[in-house]
Scaffold this motif. Structure first.
Motif, mmCIF file in Angstrom:
data_model
loop_
_atom_site.group_PDB
_atom_site.id
_atom_site.type_symbol
_atom_site.label_atom_id
_atom_site.label_comp_id
_atom_site.label_asym_id
_atom_site.label_seq_id
_atom_site.Cartn_x
_atom_site.Cartn_y
_atom_site.Cartn_z
ATOM 1 N N ALA B 24 5.950 -10.171 16.019
ATOM 2 C CA ALA B 24 7.309 -9.605 16.429
ATOM 3 C C ALA B 24 6.989 -8.206 16.585
ATOM 4 C CB ALA B 24 8.475 -9.870 15.487
ATOM 5 N N PRO B 25 7.748 -7.338 17.331
ATOM 6 C CA PRO B 25 7.500 -5.985 17.802
ATOM 7 C C PRO B 25 8.126 -4.980 16.680
ATOM 8 C CG PRO B 25 9.010 -6.894 19.341
ATOM 9 C CD PRO B 25 8.412 -7.928 18.492
ATOM 10 N N LEU B 26 7.531 -4.115 16.196
ATOM 11 C CA LEU B 26 8.173 -3.174 15.433
ATOM 12 C C LEU B 26 7.835 -1.761 15.743
ATOM 13 C CD1 LEU B 26 8.247 -3.316 11.483
ATOM 14 C CD2 LEU B 26 7.358 -1.322 12.798
ATOM 15 N N VAL B 27 8.707 -0.879 16.033
ATOM 16 C CA VAL B 27 8.705 0.481 16.177
ATOM 17 C C VAL B 27 8.832 1.379 15.084
ATOM 18 C CG1 VAL B 27 9.147 2.400 17.598
ATOM 19 C CG2 VAL B 27 9.210 0.160 18.712
ATOM 20 N N PHE B 28 7.675 2.063 14.739
ATOM 21 C CA PHE B 28 7.671 3.015 13.563
ATOM 22 C C PHE B 28 7.701 4.516 14.058
ATOM 23 C CE2 PHE B 28 5.410 5.524 10.377
ATOM 24 C CZ PHE B 28 6.261 5.659 9.212
ATOM 25 N N LEU B 29 8.714 5.212 13.384
ATOM 26 C CA LEU B 29 8.992 6.690 13.828
ATOM 27 C C LEU B 29 8.624 7.334 12.445
ATOM 28 C CD1 LEU B 29 12.324 6.744 15.639
ATOM 29 C CD2 LEU B 29 10.247 6.276 16.547
ATOM 30 N N HIS B 30 7.426 8.181 12.752
ATOM 31 C CA HIS B 30 7.086 9.000 11.578
ATOM 32 C C HIS B 30 7.620 10.455 11.285
ATOM 33 C CE1 HIS B 30 5.655 12.303 14.231
ATOM 34 N NE2 HIS B 30 5.410 11.565 15.062
ATOM 35 N N GLY B 31 7.356 10.760 10.037
ATOM 36 C CA GLY B 31 8.407 11.847 9.357
ATOM 37 C C GLY B 31 7.684 13.207 9.986
ATOM 38 N N ALA B 32 7.958 14.386 9.297
ATOM 39 C CA ALA B 32 7.685 15.504 9.710
ATOM 40 C C ALA B 32 6.221 15.910 9.563
ATOM 41 C CB ALA B 32 8.656 16.543 8.865
ATOM 42 N N GLY B 33 5.548 15.296 8.813
ATOM 43 C CA GLY B 33 4.441 15.278 8.298
ATOM 44 C C GLY B 33 3.528 14.607 9.634
ATOM 45 N N GLY B 34 3.812 13.763 10.336
ATOM 46 C CA GLY B 34 3.026 13.026 11.360
ATOM 47 C C GLY B 34 2.516 11.933 10.789
ATOM 48 N N LEU B 35 1.753 11.076 11.542
ATOM 49 C CA LEU B 35 0.931 10.035 11.133
ATOM 50 C C LEU B 35 -0.377 10.423 10.553
ATOM 51 C CD1 LEU B 35 1.437 7.829 14.154
ATOM 52 C CD2 LEU B 35 2.190 7.150 12.099
ATOM 53 N N LEU B 36 -1.042 9.817 9.653
ATOM 54 C CA LEU B 36 -2.177 10.005 9.145
ATOM 55 C C LEU B 36 -3.345 9.579 9.838
ATOM 56 C CD1 LEU B 36 -1.758 9.457 5.218
ATOM 57 C CD2 LEU B 36 -1.647 11.901 6.448
ATOM 58 N N CYS B 50 3.511 -6.665 15.418
ATOM 59 C CA CYS B 50 2.917 -5.905 16.464
ATOM 60 C C CYS B 50 3.823 -4.514 16.382
ATOM 61 C CB CYS B 50 3.375 -6.531 17.950
ATOM 62 S SG CYS B 50 2.625 -5.605 19.379
ATOM 63 N N VAL B 51 2.688 -3.581 15.829
ATOM 64 C CA VAL B 51 3.397 -2.311 15.704
ATOM 65 C C VAL B 51 3.119 -1.254 16.788
ATOM 66 C CG1 VAL B 51 3.407 -0.312 13.972
ATOM 67 C CG2 VAL B 51 2.871 -2.554 13.106
ATOM 68 N N TYR B 52 4.345 -0.439 17.193
ATOM 69 C CA TYR B 52 4.044 0.605 17.891
ATOM 70 C C TYR B 52 4.563 1.924 17.104
ATOM 71 C CZ TYR B 52 4.410 -2.957 21.371
ATOM 72 O OH TYR B 52 3.876 -4.051 22.380
ATOM 73 N N ALA B 53 3.789 2.759 17.092
ATOM 74 C CA ALA B 53 4.040 4.087 16.408
ATOM 75 C C ALA B 53 3.920 5.390 17.265
ATOM 76 C CB ALA B 53 3.119 4.186 15.146
ATOM 77 N N PRO B 54 4.762 5.597 18.161
ATOM 78 C CA PRO B 54 4.789 6.792 19.112
ATOM 79 C C PRO B 54 4.770 8.141 18.270
ATOM 80 C CG PRO B 54 7.188 5.982 18.895
ATOM 81 C CD PRO B 54 6.145 4.875 18.105
ATOM 82 N N GLY B 94 12.198 3.903 10.543
ATOM 83 C CA GLY B 94 11.927 5.339 10.300
ATOM 84 C C GLY B 94 11.514 6.114 8.999
ATOM 85 N N HIS B 95 10.648 6.950 8.871
ATOM 86 C CA HIS B 95 10.596 7.548 7.677
ATOM 87 C C HIS B 95 10.877 8.793 7.608
ATOM 88 C CE1 HIS B 95 7.787 9.831 4.644
ATOM 89 N NE2 HIS B 95 8.643 9.183 3.914
ATOM 90 N N SER B 96 11.779 9.449 6.778
ATOM 91 C CA SER B 96 12.097 10.727 6.741
ATOM 92 C C SER B 96 12.829 11.368 8.097
ATOM 93 C CB SER B 96 10.733 11.550 6.218
ATOM 94 O OG SER B 96 11.416 12.860 5.734
ATOM 95 N N MET B 97 12.313 12.287 8.736
ATOM 96 C CA MET B 97 12.601 12.860 10.070
ATOM 97 C C MET B 97 12.700 11.558 10.845
ATOM 98 S SD MET B 97 10.869 15.430 12.464
ATOM 99 C CE MET B 97 9.547 14.151 13.092
ATOM 100 N N GLY B 98 11.799 10.662 10.829
ATOM 101 C CA GLY B 98 11.733 9.277 11.804
ATOM 102 C C GLY B 98 13.041 8.628 11.427
ATOM 103 N N GLY B 99 13.192 8.586 10.082
ATOM 104 C CA GLY B 99 14.537 7.727 9.892
ATOM 105 C C GLY B 99 15.811 8.356 10.194
ATOM 106 N N MET B 100 15.788 9.673 10.304
ATOM 107 C CA MET B 100 16.917 10.609 11.034
ATOM 108 C C MET B 100 17.258 10.194 12.514
ATOM 109 S SD MET B 100 17.065 14.819 10.907
ATOM 110 C CE MET B 100 18.710 15.954 11.457
#
Lengths: 414, 256
Positions: B24-36, B50-54, B94-100
């Protein structure tokens, strides 16, 4: 040469353990360290000194803008300039300057500067700094990435407001005004504009495009400023413009005493207070992310941001400050020699003379300022004879100043 | 994990999206630190989804950040990304800023978000519980602010390098200035762009995941979100700071 007497207006009573107890002189320094009753005396002493500088023959008297800052007690430089405009009649009022992005709407700057120019009879030098990250971002909350776009927009609005003779609409990104209509307008059609810069090519070009003065306001002295000012003059040359030294300015801490030994004997503690106490700024405030361009950052010094550096409070000694040119101090002869080096090596026609430093008492400051005016300034005055007629970067006051009835001492040095 | 560049419907706008896994598709929005690099949280999610992390413009290699200057433009941009990916009512995490950003999107267009997961989310401000100033935090202070286990945080953020090493520090600061410069458009000087007034609109099934020792956005903010979003459920993670996605990766994936 043009000499502007400058006073940052520091709070002179920071405790001895200031650096150990507080992390910053700026932004989050608790205001319990300020005593308004004592402040009454401090402000009036400082304003007296600025007025005295006019009597001594300085070309300009200078004020600037800082917020939540114990070494710069002028959140509103325009209030100081207004006080001075009524008590002086000859010196340029060098307001260096208004952080134009912080005034909402920025038309306020056009209006207040126009008021100052009119009250003073055309004696305003208008400074348009971008502002430090401490003032602009941390104290006044501007989003770092918006600092420069807001500055550019404010600049466009102010210049147009001074120029247009009819009301106009201004549809900016940040400021929308249906009726821009600057009353009063300044006496000087184009008040001289000074831009404090920190070495970016964009700022060099901004000054050259608009025929503004580029000034480097550093506390680190002229030896360390050479590279930056060389970059500026290379740019002027490359653009095929004239090399008038009045395109440039520099701020220098200066002490003049009867002898070199006296300079150290009487002024050392005040220099120490400024350089080793007042300049204690938490490095986390120095550069909000997004305030500087990436290019500037890559060239920047980051070593002060390590755990070790933050905990380190070593003092800069008098000898080191003199040797490295942070401070020019000594007998009139010594100061003349060094000032000549400064003026020629940086190619500047404007000096902002930081003559009141740290917790220096008024009497010592008057003595040093008087020696500078009487025994140093005359020997530097004509250093750029080939550009003596270049008045593009200075004021054009009215020949006849209005009578300021009831104000003692106008035009008559006591 | 692959990184694909998509064009959005906005003329000239390109966006990088990390993609991994299937299901199933899932979109992850990163926080202010960005993705590692080779982000461990994205990899863990990819075991089930099925992860999409823009990558938010300003954080990656591409231009385009200048036009995104406020919450509205960033939320609309992220909708454009969902459209470019061809996703309909996705699960949005969404995590942190991504959650916002995720919460903002779910409030703007309640019917367009399938499920919502907010992890240590920014976006609210309580006067009695001021959030630490992330923007003036010096690099060496970051691991302690963000992670319950400071040593682990140091290892993750600096990938084994030392924040007190001048050369590494310059490199980190340049990246940090880009990332937080962009994040500042949403969170400087206070991470409140009016979201509290819009949370009532959220209709997506919402989960809140929070570290009990979060020193940046303390647990009391989880309660504030929980009270404002209809039907939201809160999952607290013990012995965990602001970075549950790295401090308790498996538990977070399980909760999602």
């Amino acid at each position: 040469m043009k000499f502007t007497w400058f006073n940052l207006m520091p709070w002179p009573h920071l405790p001895d353990d200031f650096r150990e107890t507080y992390r910053s002189v700026w932004v989050d320094i608790p205001s319990k360290l300020y005593d308004p009753v004592e402040g009454h005396k401090v402000y009036n002493t400082y304003l007296d000194l600025l007025e005295y500088a006019e009597e001594l023959g300085f070309d300009g008297i200078g004020v600037n803008e800082h917020h939540s800052n114990a070494y710069g007690l002028m959140p509103s430089p325009n209030i100081m300039a207004a006080a001075l405009s009524r008590r002086t009649s000859r010196a340029a009022l060098v307001v260096l300057g208004n952080s134009i992005a912080l005034y909402n709407p920025p038309i306020r700057v056009a209006e207040e500067f126009a008021m100052l120019d009119v009250i003073s009879g055309g004696r305003l030098v208008a400074g348009f700094p971008v502002g430090t990250s401490m003032d602009t971002n941390y104290c006044y909350g501007t989003i770092p990435a918006e600092t420069r776009p807001r500055y550019n927009e404010a600049h466009e609005l102010i210049k147009r407001a001074w120029k247009e003779d009819e009301p106009f609409a201004f549809n900016g990104e940040y400021t929308k005004l249906r009726y821009v209509n600057c009353w009063p307008k300044p006496i000087q059609k184009n008040p001289p504009i000074f831009i404090p810069g920190g070495g970016s090519l964009e700022t060099y070009d901004f000054c050259l495009d608009n025929e503004y003065n580029y000034s480097y306001l550093s506390f680190s002295g002229y030896l360390r400023a050479k590279q930056l000012m060389d970059g500026y003059w290379e740019r002027v040359d490359k653009r095929g413009l004239d090399m008038s030294p009045y395109r440039g300015g520099f701020a220098q801490t200066i002490i003049v005493a009867d002898s070199d030994a006296d300079a150290e004997k009487y002024y050392r503690e005040h220099i120490d207070y400024f350089y080793n106490r007042c300049l204690h700024v938490y490095p986390g405030f120095a550069d909000a992310p997004g305030y500087r361009t990436i290019k500037t950052l890559k060239a920047g010094v980051t070593s002060q941001m390590t755990r070790q550096a933050v905990g380190n409070v070593t003092n800069m000694s008098w000898d080191q400050l003199i040797k490295d040119g942070y401070v020019i101090a000594g007998s009139p002869d010594t100061v003349v020699d060094q000032m000549k080096n400064l003026i020629t090596s940086l190619r500047v026609g404007n000096i902002f003379c930081l003559m009141h430093v740290g917790n220096m008492p008024a009497e010592k400051c008057r003595h040093s300022s008087k020696l500078f005016a009487e025994q140093v300034m005359p020997r530097l005055r004509d250093m750029w004879p080939e550009y003596a007629d270049d008045n593009r970067f200075w004021t054009s006051p009215l020949a006849e100043q209005a009578d300021r009835s009831g104000v003692a001492g106008i035009g008559a040095a006591s | 994990m692959k990184c694909t560049t998509y064009e959005t419907m906005k003329p000239g706008m390109q966006v990088q999206v990390f993609e991994a896994g299937s299901g199933a598709p899932l979109v992850f929005l990163h926080g202010a630190g960005g993705l590692l690099e080779n982000d461990p949280f994205v990899n863990a999610l990819a075991e089930k989804y099925c992860v999409y992390a823009p990558v938010l413009p300003g954080f990656g290699e591409l231009e385009g950040a200048d036009d995104l200057d406020d919450m509205q433009s960033i939320a609309l941009h992220t909708f454009d990304v969902l459209a470019a990916l061809g996703l309909d009512k996705p699960k949005l995490v969404g995590h942190s800023m991504g959650g916002m950003i995720a919460a903002e999107m779910a409030a703007i267009a309640p019917a367009d978000i399938g499920e919502l997961v907010l992890i240590s989310s920014a976006g609210l401000w309580l006067d009695e519980h001021p959030i630490a100033d992330l923007f003036n935090t010096l690099p060496y202070e970051l691991p302690g602010l963000l992670f319950h286990d400071e040593a682990k945080g140091q290892a993750m953020l600096a990938s084994g390098m030392d924040f007190n090493d001048a050369e590494f520090l310059t490199e980190f600061l340049v990246g940090n200035a880009r990332r937080l410069g962009m994040a500042g458009k949403l969170m400087f000087p206070i991470p409140d762009r009016g979201l509290a007034k819009r949370l009532y609109r959220i209709r997506a099934q919402t989960k809140l995941i929070w570290g009990e020792q979060d020193a940046l956005i303390p647990l009391v903010y989880a309660d504030a979100f929980c009270n404002a979003i209809k039907g939201a459920e809160l999952h607290k993670i013990p012995q965990c700071g602001h970075m549950p996605i790295y401090e308790a990766t498996d538990r977070v994936v399980e909760l999602i």
